[in-house]
Write a protein that holds these residues in place. Structure first.
Motif, mmCIF file in Angstrom:
data_model
loop_
_atom_site.group_PDB
_atom_site.id
_atom_site.type_symbol
_atom_site.label_atom_id
_atom_site.label_comp_id
_atom_site.label_asym_id
_atom_site.label_seq_id
_atom_site.Cartn_x
_atom_site.Cartn_y
_atom_site.Cartn_z
ATOM 1 N N GLY A 172 0.832 -1.194 0.000
ATOM 2 C CA GLY A 172 0.000 0.000 0.000
ATOM 3 C C GLY A 172 0.868 1.246 0.000
ATOM 4 N N GLU A 173 0.313 2.372 -0.415
ATOM 5 C CA GLU A 173 1.049 3.644 -0.490
ATOM 6 C C GLU A 173 0.013 4.752 -0.388
ATOM 7 O OE1 GLU A 173 4.314 5.134 -0.960
ATOM 8 O OE2 GLU A 173 2.938 6.851 -0.847
ATOM 9 N N ASP A 174 0.180 5.638 0.593
ATOM 10 C CA ASP A 174 -0.909 6.601 0.834
ATOM 11 C C ASP A 174 -0.935 7.751 -0.161
ATOM 12 O OD1 ASP A 174 0.861 8.531 1.824
ATOM 13 O OD2 ASP A 174 -0.176 8.758 3.748
ATOM 14 N N PHE A 175 0.011 7.783 -1.113
ATOM 15 C CA PHE A 175 -0.069 8.709 -2.252
ATOM 16 C C PHE A 175 -1.415 8.537 -2.961
ATOM 17 C CE2 PHE A 175 0.888 10.138 -6.605
ATOM 18 C CZ PHE A 175 1.649 11.275 -6.389
ATOM 19 N N ALA A 176 -1.999 7.342 -2.836
ATOM 20 C CA ALA A 176 -3.286 7.050 -3.473
ATOM 21 C C ALA A 176 -4.361 8.079 -3.116
ATOM 22 C CB ALA A 176 -3.753 5.654 -3.065
ATOM 23 N N TYR A 177 -4.325 8.609 -1.878
ATOM 24 C CA TYR A 177 -5.358 9.568 -1.478
ATOM 25 C C TYR A 177 -5.335 10.837 -2.334
ATOM 26 C CZ TYR A 177 -6.290 6.881 2.787
ATOM 27 O OH TYR A 177 -6.642 5.904 3.674
ATOM 28 N N TYR A 178 -4.113 11.263 -2.736
ATOM 29 C CA TYR A 178 -4.035 12.475 -3.567
ATOM 30 C C TYR A 178 -4.767 12.251 -4.891
ATOM 31 C CZ TYR A 178 -0.226 13.825 -0.401
ATOM 32 O OH TYR A 178 0.522 14.142 0.705
ATOM 33 N N LEU A 179 -4.718 11.016 -5.392
ATOM 34 C CA LEU A 179 -5.277 10.736 -6.716
ATOM 35 C C LEU A 179 -6.798 10.701 -6.701
ATOM 36 C CD1 LEU A 179 -2.689 8.151 -8.048
ATOM 37 C CD2 LEU A 179 -2.688 10.634 -8.159
#
Ligand SMILES: [Zn+2]
Ligand SMILES: [Zn+2]
Length: 391
Positions: A330-337
């Motif tokens: 998982g990688e929380d950069f996903a929230y920006y997208l």
């Protein structure tokens, strides 16, 4: 667009010293106070003036573009470390016992500063927001940055992760799934405790748990399209304390990984359904809690195109490499997208002749040459995206 300028010897020394200093003084998620101060100083040293503390231990800095009318794009580096005791033997190894930059976020933070340096020297069409994000490892920092409002109006964001599967100079910059969702489940099976010699007086949660662990494996093997990736892992089992006592309850905990919203929804709903069904078979009750973690990270096609163009500019066509197998981390950069276009890259960090070593291990050490590769690609991605928005 011409290839971006390289770093001078002085730049390289400055960025290397910054990265080593961060590495020596790693701080856990939400505790990055020294890190925040050090990065603030680094941004000031390269001439950034519009620097703000946001999201508790995070920072943003706005690097002006050639025109204030062009929409803003962002470059993000995460800054937190892990509760791991370092065994790299580096002379700048962690001086904070039991804490280590074992995921390369010291490098990612330095990339963002290096990109700021390049963008200050040769500005993009519009302003670029440099985002130094805390608490990635606990999946909370990106949400906090978004909630701070610092990225309101930002149209695209770029970030990357060091990866020793790839050599320095190789970059994965592709549209679509790049990292998985990471949800956590807890299942408590409750029955009736009894003497171990009289199981017929019990509703045995140990036997129920054993069957449930196996039944959960059939969700991926029998319910999920075999062409799609998914994981259900039971990582913890707690129940019982004596060999001759059937306990009243057993608790299972685990993680669910998926790379699309549809698979994520299937795996979570089936986990719940199967838990209740198996519990009922054994005259148990199941209490199921699923805590949403980071969503799947799916790079948008526009931003992946800009990032790929940046990699071509910096290193040439051959540097663009495919991800290969899907990454189920998982990688929380996903929230920006969920708010804007963006591309998260895997950036090669293996030195010539080196071997693969995984992040989150005590011996993880990315090549320092990756410092300059990542910063250049991120700066150039921001420039190309900014030019596209300028029209
Ligand atoms: Zn990590
Ligand atoms: Zn990481």
């Amino acid at each position: 667009m011409s290839a971006p300028e390289g770093f001078t010897d002085a730049d390289r020394a400055l960025l290397t010293e910054l990265r080593r200093d961060l590495h020596r003084h790693p701080e856990l998620s939400w505790k990055e106070t020294r890190t925040q101060e050090r990065l603030e100083r680094a941004l000031r040293d390269i001439g950034a003036s519009d620097i703000r503390r946001v999201a508790n231990t995070g920072l943003v800095a706005r690097i002006p573009g050639r025109s204030a009318r062009v929409p803003v794009v962002a470059v993000r580096g995460d800054i937190d470390a892990l509760p791991i005791a370092e065994h790299t033997g580096l002379d700048f190894a962690s001086q904070n016992p039991g804490v280590m930059h074992a995921c390369g976020h010291d490098v990612h933070a330095t990339w963002a500063v290096g990109a700021a340096l390049l963008l200050a020297r040769h500005p993009a069409a519009g302003a670029v927001m440099i985002v130094l994000q805390p608490a990635e490892e606990v999946g909370e920092g990106a949400t906090a940055i978004l909630e701070s409002g610092a990225l309101d109006g930002v149209r695209a964001i770029f970030g990357g992760h060091v990866d020793r599967r790839f050599a320095v100079g190789e970059v994965v910059a592709q549209a679509g799934p790049l990292a998985a969702s990471a949800d956590t489940f807890t299942i408590t099976l409750t029955g009736i405790g009894a003497h171990g010699a009289r199981p017929h007086h019990s509703a045995d949660p140990i036997v129920g748990a054993a069957e449930l662990i196996l039944a959960l494996q059939t969700i991926v093997s029998r319910r999920l399209d075999p062409a799609l990736p998914g994981v259900i892992t039971v990582g913890a089992v707690h129940g019982g304390h004596a060999p001759n006592v059937i306990p009243e309850s057993v608790e299972l905990a685990g993680t669910i990984r998926a790379t699309t919203a549809a698979v994520r929804s299937l795996l979570t709903s089936e986990t719940t359904r199967v838990a209740h069904a198996v519990a009922a078979t054994h005259r148990l009750t199941a209490q199921v809690t699923i805590a949403d973690g980071t969503p799947p990270l799916e790079n948008t096609a526009d931003a992946a195109g800009w990032a790929a163009a940046a990699v071509r500019d910096v290193f040439g066509e051959a540097a663009l490499v495919p991800l290969g197998t899907t990454n189920m981390g998982g990688e929380d950069f996903a929230y920006y997208l969920s708010r804007m276009s963006g591309c998260f890259m895997r950036i090669g960090a293996r030195e010539p002749g080196g071997e693969h070593r995984d992040v989150h291990t005590p011996s993880f050490a990315p090549s320092e040459e990756a410092l300059f590769a990542g910063a250049s690609v991120l700066a150039q991605s921001a420039r190309i995206a900014s030019r596209a928005f300028a029209g």
